[in-house]
Each structure stands twice: as structure tokens, then as C-alpha cells.
Design an enzyme around this catalytic site. Structure first.
Site, PDB file in Angstrom:
ATOM      1  N   THR A  87       0.822  -1.227   0.000  1.00  0.00           N
ATOM      2  CA  THR A  87       0.000   0.000   0.000  1.00  0.00           C
ATOM      3  C   THR A  87       0.852   1.272   0.000  1.00  0.00           C
ATOM      4  OG1 THR A  87      -0.297  -0.267   2.394  1.00  0.00           O
ATOM      5  CG2 THR A  87      -2.077  -1.052   0.988  1.00  0.00           C
ATOM      6  N   ARG A  88       2.154   1.144  -0.040  1.00  0.00           N
ATOM      7  CA  ARG A  88       3.009   2.338  -0.230  1.00  0.00           C
ATOM      8  C   ARG A  88       2.876   2.885  -1.655  1.00  0.00           C
ATOM      9  NH1 ARG A  88       7.201   3.230   3.278  1.00  0.00           N
ATOM     10  NH2 ARG A  88       7.337   5.203   2.162  1.00  0.00           N
ATOM     11  N   HIS A  89       2.366   2.052  -2.566  1.00  0.00           N
ATOM     12  CA  HIS A  89       2.267   2.489  -3.967  1.00  0.00           C
ATOM     13  C   HIS A  89       1.025   3.365  -4.127  1.00  0.00           C
ATOM     14  CE1 HIS A  89       5.717   0.262  -5.260  1.00  0.00           C
ATOM     15  NE2 HIS A  89       5.289  -0.754  -4.532  1.00  0.00           N
ATOM     16  N   ARG A  90       1.266   4.657  -4.343  1.00  0.00           N
ATOM     17  CA  ARG A  90       0.209   5.651  -4.221  1.00  0.00           C
ATOM     18  C   ARG A  90      -0.743   5.717  -5.401  1.00  0.00           C
ATOM     19  NH1 ARG A  90       4.898   9.588  -2.467  1.00  0.00           N
ATOM     20  NH2 ARG A  90       5.964   7.981  -3.689  1.00  0.00           N
ATOM     21  N   MET A  99     -10.606  -5.037  10.243  1.00  0.00           N
ATOM     22  CA  MET A  99     -10.558  -5.781  11.510  1.00  0.00           C
ATOM     23  C   MET A  99     -11.409  -5.077  12.562  1.00  0.00           C
ATOM     24  SD  MET A  99      -6.701  -7.119  11.852  1.00  0.00           S
ATOM     25  CE  MET A  99      -6.777  -8.779  12.442  1.00  0.00           C
ATOM     26  N   ARG A 176      -7.502  -6.199  18.328  1.00  0.00           N
ATOM     27  CA  ARG A 176      -6.560  -6.589  17.262  1.00  0.00           C
ATOM     28  C   ARG A 176      -5.139  -6.092  17.531  1.00  0.00           C
ATOM     29  NH1 ARG A 176      -8.278  -2.431  12.336  1.00  0.00           N
ATOM     30  NH2 ARG A 176      -8.398  -0.583  13.631  1.00  0.00           N
ATOM     31  N   ASN A 192      -3.416   0.663 -13.224  1.00  0.00           N
ATOM     32  CA  ASN A 192      -3.285   0.640 -14.677  1.00  0.00           C
ATOM     33  C   ASN A 192      -1.998  -0.095 -15.076  1.00  0.00           C
ATOM     34  OD1 ASN A 192      -1.086   2.580 -14.802  1.00  0.00           O
ATOM     35  ND2 ASN A 192      -2.604   4.163 -14.335  1.00  0.00           N
ATOM     36  N   HIS A 198       5.458  -0.662 -12.904  1.00  0.00           N
ATOM     37  CA  HIS A 198       6.263  -0.010 -11.862  1.00  0.00           C
ATOM     38  C   HIS A 198       6.310  -0.867 -10.597  1.00  0.00           C
ATOM     39  CE1 HIS A 198       8.086   2.936  -9.285  1.00  0.00           C
ATOM     40  NE2 HIS A 198       7.059   2.859  -8.464  1.00  0.00           N
ATOM     41  N   ARG A 203       8.859  -4.566  -6.907  1.00  0.00           N
ATOM     42  CA  ARG A 203       8.521  -5.658  -5.983  1.00  0.00           C
ATOM     43  C   ARG A 203       8.831  -7.057  -6.509  1.00  0.00           C
ATOM     44  NH1 ARG A 203       8.297  -2.912  -1.289  1.00  0.00           N
ATOM     45  NH2 ARG A 203       6.949  -1.088  -1.468  1.00  0.00           N
TER      46      ARG A 203
HETATM   47  C1  LIG Z   1      13.308  -3.467  -1.482  1.00  0.00           C
HETATM   48  C2  LIG Z   1      12.544  -2.313  -0.913  1.00  0.00           C
HETATM   49  C3  LIG Z   1      12.832  -1.869   0.381  1.00  0.00           C
HETATM   50  C4  LIG Z   1      12.136  -0.777   0.912  1.00  0.00           C
HETATM   51  N1  LIG Z   1      12.425  -0.364   2.175  1.00  0.00           N
HETATM   52  C5  LIG Z   1      11.772   0.691   2.719  1.00  0.00           C
HETATM   53  C6  LIG Z   1      12.057   1.153   4.044  1.00  0.00           C
HETATM   54  O1  LIG Z   1      12.906   0.617   4.750  1.00  0.00           O
HETATM   55  N2  LIG Z   1      11.346   2.204   4.538  1.00  0.00           N
HETATM   56  C7  LIG Z   1      10.384   2.850   3.781  1.00  0.00           C
HETATM   57  O2  LIG Z   1       9.772   3.797   4.256  1.00  0.00           O
HETATM   58  N3  LIG Z   1      10.087   2.410   2.541  1.00  0.00           N
HETATM   59  C8  LIG Z   1      10.746   1.368   1.988  1.00  0.00           C
HETATM   60  N4  LIG Z   1      10.426   0.948   0.712  1.00  0.00           N
HETATM   61  C9  LIG Z   1       9.323   1.612   0.022  1.00  0.00           C
HETATM   62  C10 LIG Z   1       9.841   2.592  -1.052  1.00  0.00           C
HETATM   63  O3  LIG Z   1      10.683   3.553  -0.492  1.00  0.00           O
HETATM   64  C11 LIG Z   1       8.650   3.279  -1.739  1.00  0.00           C
HETATM   65  O4  LIG Z   1       7.953   4.084  -0.817  1.00  0.00           O
HETATM   66  C12 LIG Z   1       7.668   2.297  -2.326  1.00  0.00           C
HETATM   67  O5  LIG Z   1       8.325   1.294  -3.032  1.00  0.00           O
HETATM   68  C13 LIG Z   1       6.681   3.033  -3.244  1.00  0.00           C
HETATM   69  O6  LIG Z   1       7.316   3.245  -4.500  1.00  0.00           O
HETATM   70  P1  LIG Z   1       7.506   4.671  -5.169  1.00  0.00           P
HETATM   71  O7  LIG Z   1       8.300   5.573  -4.266  1.00  0.00           O
HETATM   72  O8  LIG Z   1       8.078   4.430  -6.512  1.00  0.00           O
HETATM   73  O9  LIG Z   1       6.091   5.349  -5.220  1.00  0.00           O
HETATM   74  P2  LIG Z   1       4.706   5.015  -5.918  1.00  0.00           P
HETATM   75  O10 LIG Z   1       3.686   5.465  -4.944  1.00  0.00           O
HETATM   76  O11 LIG Z   1       4.661   3.612  -6.393  1.00  0.00           O
HETATM   77  O12 LIG Z   1       4.646   6.027  -7.117  1.00  0.00           O
HETATM   78  C14 LIG Z   1       5.160   5.740  -8.436  1.00  0.00           C
HETATM   79  C15 LIG Z   1       6.034   6.873  -8.905  1.00  0.00           C
HETATM   80  O13 LIG Z   1       5.268   8.078  -8.944  1.00  0.00           O
HETATM   81  C16 LIG Z   1       6.097   9.182  -8.575  1.00  0.00           C
HETATM   82  N5  LIG Z   1       5.543   9.805  -7.355  1.00  0.00           N
HETATM   83  C17 LIG Z   1       4.515   9.324  -6.601  1.00  0.00           C
HETATM   84  N6  LIG Z   1       4.240  10.154  -5.604  1.00  0.00           N
HETATM   85  C18 LIG Z   1       5.109  11.166  -5.698  1.00  0.00           C
HETATM   86  C19 LIG Z   1       5.343  12.354  -4.950  1.00  0.00           C
HETATM   87  N7  LIG Z   1       4.607  12.652  -3.872  1.00  0.00           N
HETATM   88  N8  LIG Z   1       6.312  13.161  -5.331  1.00  0.00           N
HETATM   89  C20 LIG Z   1       7.058  12.892  -6.406  1.00  0.00           C
HETATM   90  N9  LIG Z   1       6.925  11.786  -7.176  1.00  0.00           N
HETATM   91  C21 LIG Z   1       5.948  10.939  -6.830  1.00  0.00           C
HETATM   92  C22 LIG Z   1       7.491   8.633  -8.340  1.00  0.00           C
HETATM   93  O14 LIG Z   1       8.212   8.711  -9.558  1.00  0.00           O
HETATM   94  C23 LIG Z   1       7.222   7.186  -8.001  1.00  0.00           C
HETATM   95  O15 LIG Z   1       8.317   6.331  -8.265  1.00  0.00           O
HETATM   96  C24 LIG Z   1      11.115  -0.134   0.151  1.00  0.00           C
HETATM   97  C25 LIG Z   1      10.832  -0.587  -1.136  1.00  0.00           C
HETATM   98  C26 LIG Z   1      11.517  -1.660  -1.665  1.00  0.00           C
HETATM   99  C27 LIG Z   1      11.173  -2.124  -3.059  1.00  0.00           C
END
Ligand SMILES: Cc1cc2nc3c(=O)[nH]c(=O)nc-3n(C[C@H](O)[C@H](O)[C@H](O)COP(=O)(O)OP(=O)(O)OC[C@H]3O[C@@H](n4cnc5c(N)ncnc54)[C@H](O)[C@@H]3O)c2cc1C
Length: 247
Positions: A87-90, A99, A176, A192, A198, A203
Site C-alpha cells: 500500500t506504499r504504492h500511491r 478488523m 486486534r 493501470n 512499476h 517488488r
Molecule cells: C526493497 C525495498 C525496500 C524498501 N524499504 C523501505 C524502508 O525501509 N522504509 C520505507 O519507508 N520504505 C521502503 N520501501 C518503500 C519505497 O521507499 C517506496 O515508498 C515504495 O516502493 C513506493 O514506491 P515509489 O516511491 O516508486 O512510489 P509510488 O507510490 O509507487 O509512485 C510511483 C512513482 O510516482 C512518482 N511519485 C509518486 N508520488 C510522488 C510524490 N509525492 N512526489 C514525487 N513523485 C511521486 C514517483 O516517480 C514514483 O516512483 C522499500 C521498497 C523496496 C522495493
């Protein structure tokens, strides 16, 4: 974990190609037959023309047209730890099993020991499992047996405590808090094609954790059936490369 494709844009590669051809066309693609839209693209058949155009778009970094087709996946039984990563992928839309409204009061703590309700990581049971942590590489079987016992005992005790708190009238949303981060959850997600590539860049990579990597591979298998030219190109030419789709 089980991943299912719930719904997806029909004929996604026609949508990608139509959107891309729109950019360079004097004609309105909205009321033009697809064959005409693709007329000047190299290839003997429509399928070959789509291969040509999609390969060209991906190799030139023209990713915008891949934002139009969308797919929805249902995932059963991922850990809440994996869900936190996913869910980090925005630009992915999620629905997550609650829950607050779903109480796991019927699960037998003995079944939890066996892997129901909580994900048992392979490093808890496999002496040869090699994780990113150096200490997990090939260890004594006795040590792994103890590791497994501690893990299973701990998660089953947590679930028993959770159920006791429910019996004592505590709200599921608060009870929980004692559950482990490995507790299973069902998720529905939509994204999409560009975002799917991406997510796969991030991942399916070797430095990702085994659980989200496995889920991503399952999503990619389904994506390859749904949108074959794109995801075959992705697998052959883009997957695992260092300069990812978006850093
Ligand atoms: C192996 C691995 C280890 C990780 N370890 C950690 C950790 O220890 N701690 C931690 O917090 N996270 C960790 N992460 C999470 C990582 O830092 C990203 O937050 C996560 O993978 C989401 O990917 P993304 O940053 O590409 O953003 P997404 O939300 O997937 O967005 C896709 C793309 O859109 C653009 N984008 C989206 N939002 C913005 C914005 N607000 N400003 C500018 N550009 C934007 C960027 O180009 C981004 O790459 C890890 C990820 C991986 C794969």
C-alpha cells in the site's frame, strides 16, 4: 496467498495502441476503424502491428498510453506486513478487509499454529532458507526446530489472547492490537498497466521480500494473459533492469 484477476479493461492493447496513435494522427481515432488507425504501423497483421507499436512505445519510454487500461485483482491471505509494503504504492487503489467489522473469533488457535490466520514465513521452518539477513543462511536443524516452535507458539498465543479479549467485551478494533503483523488479510487492488510495471519493477526485484515478490509474480502471470504483448515485452526486455520505470 492466492491472487485472482477480478475485472480488467477489455482488449487493453487496442486501447493502448489507439491512445498512442491519437497523438500523431490528423484523424479522430474515436470514430475510425482500428485497422485504419493502425494502417501506417509496420506489420502484416493487426497483431504484428500492435507488437511493433507496443515495442516501440516501451523501448522509447512513451509510457502514457499504458495508463488507460486498468485491472482489478483480489488477493487472499497476505500478511499485514506485506500489505504495508504494497500500500506504499500511491497510484494503486485498495480495499482492505476490516478488523473493526470482521472479528476472527472462530479460528482455533491450534489451526493458527498450522498456518491459518497468520502467515508462517519460510525462514521459520526451512534450515536452508536464505534471506537478506545473513543469519538465516543454512543453520542447524535443532535451531530451526526451536525457531519454528517459538514462532508457532507465539502466534497461536496471540490469537488466543485476542479471542479472550473479545470474550471480555473488548471491541475487535482494539483487541486486534495484540495480533501479529503476520496476520492474514484479504485485499482488492486496481491499477493501470503502467503502474503494474512499476510495482513489478520494485517488488519483483531480488531485493524485495519473498512474500511481496511471490505476489507480484502471480500478478504478472495474470497480467501476461490479459495484456500479452505488453507483459511479454516487459518480461523479456525490462524486468529486473537497473534503470527502473520510475525510480
Ligand atoms: C526493497 C525495498 C525496500 C524498501 N524499504 C523501505 C524502508 O525501509 N522504509 C520505507 O519507508 N520504505 C521502503 N520501501 C518503500 C519505497 O521507499 C517506496 O515508498 C515504495 O516502493 C513506493 O514506491 P515509489 O516511491 O516508486 O512510489 P509510488 O507510490 O509507487 O509512485 C510511483 C512513482 O510516482 C512518482 N511519485 C509518486 N508520488 C510522488 C510524490 N509525492 N512526489 C514525487 N513523485 C511521486 C514517483 O516517480 C514514483 O516512483 C522499500 C521498497 C523496496 C522495493
Amino acid at each position: 496467498m492466492d491472487v485472482t484477476l477480478l475485472e480488467a479493461t477489455e482488449d487493453p492493447e487496442r486501447v493502448i495502441c489507439t491512445a498512442a496513435r491519437n497523438d500523431y494522427s490528423n484523424e479522430f481515432v474515436g470514430d475510425q476503424p482500428f485497422e485504419e488507425t493502425m494502417a501506417t504501423v509496420d506489420g502484416d497483421s493487426l497483431e504484428e502491428k500492435q507488437e511493433t507499436l507496443i515495442g516501440h512505445l516501451l523501448s522509447h519510454g512513451h509510457f502514457g498510453p499504458f495508463e488507460h487500461p486498468q485491472a482489478t485483482f483480489a488477493i487472499e491471505g497476505m500478511s499485514r506486513s506485506c500489505m504495508a509494503q504494497l500500500t506504499r504504492h500511491r497510484h494503486v487503489s485498495f480495499d482492505v478487509q476490516s478488523m473493526r467489522y470482521v472479528a476472527f473469533d472462530e479460528v482455533d488457535p491450534d489451526d493458527v499454529r498450522a498456518g491459518e490466520m497468520v502467515v508462517i514465513p519460510p525462514s521459520a521452518t526451512d534450515p536452508d532458507w536464505v534471506g537478506r539477513n545473513q543469519r538465516t543462511g543454512s543453520v542447524d536443524e535443532d535451531v530451526v526446530a526451536e525457531r519454528e516452535e517459538v514462532f508457532r507458539e507465539s502466534v497461536s498465543r496471540s490469537v488466543a489472547d485476542y479471542q479472550r479479549l473479545l470474550d471480555l467485551g473488548m471491541a475487535p478494533e482494539d483487541a486486534r492490537f495484540v495480533l501479529p503483523i503476520g496476520t492474514k488479510v484479504n485485499v482488492v487492488m486496481s491499477m493501470n498497466v503502467r503502474m503494474l510495471m512499476h510495482v513489478a519493477d520494485m517488488r519483483a526485484a531480488a531485493d524485495s521480500q519473498w512474500e511481496i515478490r511471490g505476489m507480484t509474480e502471480e500478478v504478472l502471470d495474470l497480467a501476461k494473459e490479459w495484456c500479452p504483448i505488453t507483459f511479454e515485452y516487459y518480461e523479456e526486455n525490462m524486468k529486473g533492469r537497473k534503470n527502473r520505470l520510475a525510480p
